[in-house]
Scaffold this motif. Structure first.
Motif, PDB file in Angstrom:
ATOM      1  N   GLY A 108       0.860  -1.181   0.000  1.00  0.00           N
ATOM      2  CA  GLY A 108       0.000   0.000   0.000  1.00  0.00           C
ATOM      3  C   GLY A 108       0.898   1.233   0.000  1.00  0.00           C
ATOM      4  O   GLY A 108       2.120   1.122  -0.222  1.00  0.00           O
ATOM      5  N   ARG A 109       0.301   2.365   0.272  1.00  0.00           N
ATOM      6  CA  ARG A 109       1.079   3.606   0.245  1.00  0.00           C
ATOM      7  C   ARG A 109       0.731   4.493   1.413  1.00  0.00           C
ATOM      8  O   ARG A 109      -0.372   4.396   1.951  1.00  0.00           O
ATOM      9  CB  ARG A 109       0.754   4.396  -1.025  1.00  0.00           C
ATOM     10  N   LEU A 110       1.670   5.339   1.767  1.00  0.00           N
ATOM     11  CA  LEU A 110       1.357   6.470   2.647  1.00  0.00           C
ATOM     12  C   LEU A 110       1.587   7.723   1.806  1.00  0.00           C
ATOM     13  O   LEU A 110       2.510   7.754   0.982  1.00  0.00           O
ATOM     14  CB  LEU A 110       2.284   6.486   3.872  1.00  0.00           C
ATOM     15  N   ASP A 111       0.782   8.752   2.013  1.00  0.00           N
ATOM     16  CA  ASP A 111       0.968  10.005   1.271  1.00  0.00           C
ATOM     17  C   ASP A 111       2.351  10.579   1.565  1.00  0.00           C
ATOM     18  O   ASP A 111       2.907  10.346   2.642  1.00  0.00           O
ATOM     19  CB  ASP A 111      -0.033  11.080   1.734  1.00  0.00           C
ATOM     20  N   LYS A 112       2.773  11.427   0.664  1.00  0.00           N
ATOM     21  CA  LYS A 112       4.062  12.110   0.844  1.00  0.00           C
ATOM     22  C   LYS A 112       4.125  12.802   2.219  1.00  0.00           C
ATOM     23  O   LYS A 112       5.145  12.789   2.889  1.00  0.00           O
ATOM     24  CB  LYS A 112       4.205  13.143  -0.278  1.00  0.00           C
ATOM     25  N   GLU A 113       2.995  13.382   2.644  1.00  0.00           N
ATOM     26  CA  GLU A 113       2.995  14.143   3.904  1.00  0.00           C
ATOM     27  C   GLU A 113       2.581  13.302   5.111  1.00  0.00           C
ATOM     28  O   GLU A 113       2.317  13.851   6.175  1.00  0.00           O
ATOM     29  CB  GLU A 113       2.083  15.370   3.769  1.00  0.00           C
ATOM     30  N   THR A 114       2.467  11.991   4.947  1.00  0.00           N
ATOM     31  CA  THR A 114       2.147  11.116   6.088  1.00  0.00           C
ATOM     32  C   THR A 114       3.432  10.459   6.571  1.00  0.00           C
ATOM     33  O   THR A 114       4.274  10.068   5.758  1.00  0.00           O
ATOM     34  CB  THR A 114       1.126  10.040   5.666  1.00  0.00           C
ATOM     35  N   THR A 115       3.559  10.318   7.882  1.00  0.00           N
ATOM     36  CA  THR A 115       4.739   9.673   8.461  1.00  0.00           C
ATOM     37  C   THR A 115       4.320   8.331   9.074  1.00  0.00           C
ATOM     38  O   THR A 115       3.131   8.049   9.227  1.00  0.00           O
ATOM     39  CB  THR A 115       5.351  10.556   9.578  1.00  0.00           C
ATOM     40  N   ARG A 140      -3.701   1.857  11.935  1.00  0.00           N
ATOM     41  CA  ARG A 140      -4.038   2.851  12.958  1.00  0.00           C
ATOM     42  C   ARG A 140      -3.242   4.141  12.741  1.00  0.00           C
ATOM     43  O   ARG A 140      -2.016   4.089  12.541  1.00  0.00           O
ATOM     44  CB  ARG A 140      -3.744   2.276  14.345  1.00  0.00           C
ATOM     45  N   TYR A 141      -3.950   5.243  12.764  1.00  0.00           N
ATOM     46  CA  TYR A 141      -3.347   6.557  12.484  1.00  0.00           C
ATOM     47  C   TYR A 141      -3.591   7.508  13.641  1.00  0.00           C
ATOM     48  O   TYR A 141      -4.610   7.399  14.344  1.00  0.00           O
ATOM     49  CB  TYR A 141      -3.991   7.175  11.246  1.00  0.00           C
ATOM     50  N   VAL A 142      -2.688   8.460  13.782  1.00  0.00           N
ATOM     51  CA  VAL A 142      -2.929   9.590  14.681  1.00  0.00           C
ATOM     52  C   VAL A 142      -3.006  10.831  13.792  1.00  0.00           C
ATOM     53  O   VAL A 142      -2.050  11.126  13.053  1.00  0.00           O
ATOM     54  CB  VAL A 142      -1.815   9.721  15.745  1.00  0.00           C
ATOM     55  N   TYR A 193      -7.967   5.718  -1.308  1.00  0.00           N
ATOM     56  CA  TYR A 193      -7.074   6.837  -1.627  1.00  0.00           C
ATOM     57  C   TYR A 193      -7.268   7.982  -0.625  1.00  0.00           C
ATOM     58  O   TYR A 193      -8.400   8.443  -0.430  1.00  0.00           O
ATOM     59  CB  TYR A 193      -7.387   7.292  -3.068  1.00  0.00           C
ATOM     60  N   HIS A 194      -6.182   8.413   0.022  1.00  0.00           N
ATOM     61  CA  HIS A 194      -6.223   9.528   0.986  1.00  0.00           C
ATOM     62  C   HIS A 194      -7.357   9.342   2.004  1.00  0.00           C
ATOM     63  O   HIS A 194      -8.014  10.315   2.405  1.00  0.00           O
ATOM     64  CB  HIS A 194      -6.440  10.861   0.254  1.00  0.00           C
ATOM     65  N   GLN A 195      -7.544   8.092   2.412  1.00  0.00           N
ATOM     66  CA  GLN A 195      -8.763   7.772   3.170  1.00  0.00           C
ATOM     67  C   GLN A 195      -8.950   8.605   4.442  1.00  0.00           C
ATOM     68  O   GLN A 195     -10.022   9.164   4.677  1.00  0.00           O
ATOM     69  CB  GLN A 195      -8.784   6.279   3.528  1.00  0.00           C
ATOM     70  N   VAL A 196      -7.905   8.673   5.256  1.00  0.00           N
ATOM     71  CA  VAL A 196      -8.080   9.347   6.555  1.00  0.00           C
ATOM     72  C   VAL A 196      -8.323  10.843   6.349  1.00  0.00           C
ATOM     73  O   VAL A 196      -9.214  11.440   6.975  1.00  0.00           O
ATOM     74  CB  VAL A 196      -6.855   9.082   7.458  1.00  0.00           C
ATOM     75  N   ARG A 197      -7.564  11.430   5.452  1.00  0.00           N
ATOM     76  CA  ARG A 197      -7.753  12.879   5.189  1.00  0.00           C
ATOM     77  C   ARG A 197      -9.174  13.130   4.683  1.00  0.00           C
ATOM     78  O   ARG A 197      -9.834  14.090   5.085  1.00  0.00           O
ATOM     79  CB  ARG A 197      -6.726  13.369   4.158  1.00  0.00           C
ATOM     80  N   ARG A 198      -9.645  12.247   3.801  1.00  0.00           N
ATOM     81  CA  ARG A 198     -10.987  12.437   3.234  1.00  0.00           C
ATOM     82  C   ARG A 198     -12.072  12.142   4.267  1.00  0.00           C
ATOM     83  O   ARG A 198     -13.148  12.748   4.240  1.00  0.00           O
ATOM     84  CB  ARG A 198     -11.146  11.576   1.991  1.00  0.00           C
ATOM     85  N   ALA A 209      -1.637  16.939  10.126  1.00  0.00           N
ATOM     86  CA  ALA A 209      -0.500  16.010  10.201  1.00  0.00           C
ATOM     87  C   ALA A 209      -1.074  14.621  10.417  1.00  0.00           C
ATOM     88  O   ALA A 209      -2.072  14.454  11.132  1.00  0.00           O
ATOM     89  CB  ALA A 209       0.427  16.388  11.350  1.00  0.00           C
ATOM     90  N   LEU A 210      -0.432  13.637   9.762  1.00  0.00           N
ATOM     91  CA  LEU A 210      -0.941  12.271   9.851  1.00  0.00           C
ATOM     92  C   LEU A 210       0.219  11.308  10.047  1.00  0.00           C
ATOM     93  O   LEU A 210       1.226  11.389   9.323  1.00  0.00           O
ATOM     94  CB  LEU A 210      -1.713  11.940   8.567  1.00  0.00           C
ATOM     95  N   HIS A 211       0.046  10.413  11.014  1.00  0.00           N
ATOM     96  CA  HIS A 211       1.110   9.475  11.375  1.00  0.00           C
ATOM     97  C   HIS A 211       0.479   8.103  11.556  1.00  0.00           C
ATOM     98  O   HIS A 211      -0.530   7.970  12.263  1.00  0.00           O
ATOM     99  CB  HIS A 211       1.757   9.944  12.687  1.00  0.00           C
TER     100      HIS A 211
HETATM  101  N1  URA Z   1      -5.026   8.020   4.726  1.00  0.00           N
HETATM  102  C1  URA Z   1      -4.541   9.156   4.196  1.00  0.00           C
HETATM  103  O1  URA Z   1      -5.288  10.107   3.973  1.00  0.00           O
HETATM  104  N2  URA Z   1      -3.243   9.222   3.908  1.00  0.00           N
HETATM  105  C2  URA Z   1      -2.375   8.212   4.142  1.00  0.00           C
HETATM  106  O2  URA Z   1      -1.189   8.335   3.875  1.00  0.00           O
HETATM  107  C3  URA Z   1      -2.886   7.029   4.698  1.00  0.00           C
HETATM  108  C4  URA Z   1      -4.217   6.960   4.986  1.00  0.00           C
END
Ligand code: URA
Length: 242
Positions: A108-115, A140-142, A193-198, A209-211
């Protein structure tokens, strides 16, 4: 039962040079197994994980044989891609690993701005098992948010009815716990795609910020600094599915 490989092909596929260059290394006595220089580049051998302990190339321990899995602490600003412009996660791994066949890919992927915790592997079966929607591997994300939580987000995420903009299938239920007014922990089992941000955009907020700190039951090790990686052992792989 493990697959056997011709020595020259195995080492060439692990990035040690062309078949011809590897054959040359063998002839020079630079490829040593269990203390004995190997003479025959055509010999077949099993690429078991213990080969990395048993084989030396020019006196240096062999890289992990095919079937490797890696955890990486992804830093900010690097892209999960083999070919985009700018800094790429693969550049954080040893140079020789970038020449391996099968190639190492991100799970899978993490966005450029996700750590945070990013898994990589050259094992296609493992990769598909982890990302398969049927397995429901939790991620799991913070998230640090631009605005204070309203209070209804956890309930909305838990419904299994939340629709992301531009999609026609609702999200599977997700678990959110507030950590403060503007910080939330969110566990999802999908990988859109960009699930948590969306998701936070869908409830009127914005992720600043996303980790990612956990995949399955595997935590990002506290002593793994941003940009650093570590090989995964069988226990780590089991934890992903645990
Ligand atoms: N959700 C996001 O929006 N970005 C990620 O990198 C991972 C999950």
């Amino acid at each position: 039962m493990s697959t056997t490989f011709r020595l020259d092909r195995l080492l060439a596929n692990m990035g040690y040079g062309s078949r011809r260059e590897v054959q040359q290394l063998v002839r020079m006595g630079a490829v040593v197994l269990d203390g004995t220089p190997l003479a025959d580049p055509d010999m077949r051998l099993a690429a078991t994980p213990d080969l990395a302990q048993r084989m030396r190339i020019d006196g240096v321990r062999l890289d992990p044989p095919p079937g490797m899995a890696i955890m990486l602490h992804k830093p900010l600003g690097v892209t999960c891609s083999h070919k985009e412009a700018g800094a790429l996660v693969y550049e954080l791994l040893p140079t020789r690993w970038r020449m391996r066949e099968p190639a190492i890919s991100t799970v899978g992927r993490l966005d450029k701005e996700t750590t945070g915790l990013l898994l990589l592997t050259d094992d296609g079966d493992l990769l598909h098992r982890i990302i398969s929607p049927k397995r429901h591997v939790a991620k799991r994300y913070v998230a640090t948010l631009a605005r204070p939580l309203r209070g209804d987000e956890a309930a909305q995420f838990a419904t299994g009815e939340l629709m992301l903009e531009g999609e026609d299938k609702p999200l599977a239920p997700a678990v959110m716990e507030p950590l403060s007014d503007t910080v939330a922990r969110l566990t999802v089992t999908e990988g859109r795609y960009h699930q948590v941000r969306r998701m936070f955009a869908a409830v009127g907020n914005h992720v600043e910020a996303l980790h990612r700190d956990r995949v399955g039951a595997l935590d990002l090790p506290a002593d793994l600094a941003p940009g650093k990686h570590r090989l995964m052992g069988e226990g780590d792989i089991a934890a992903v599915f645990g």
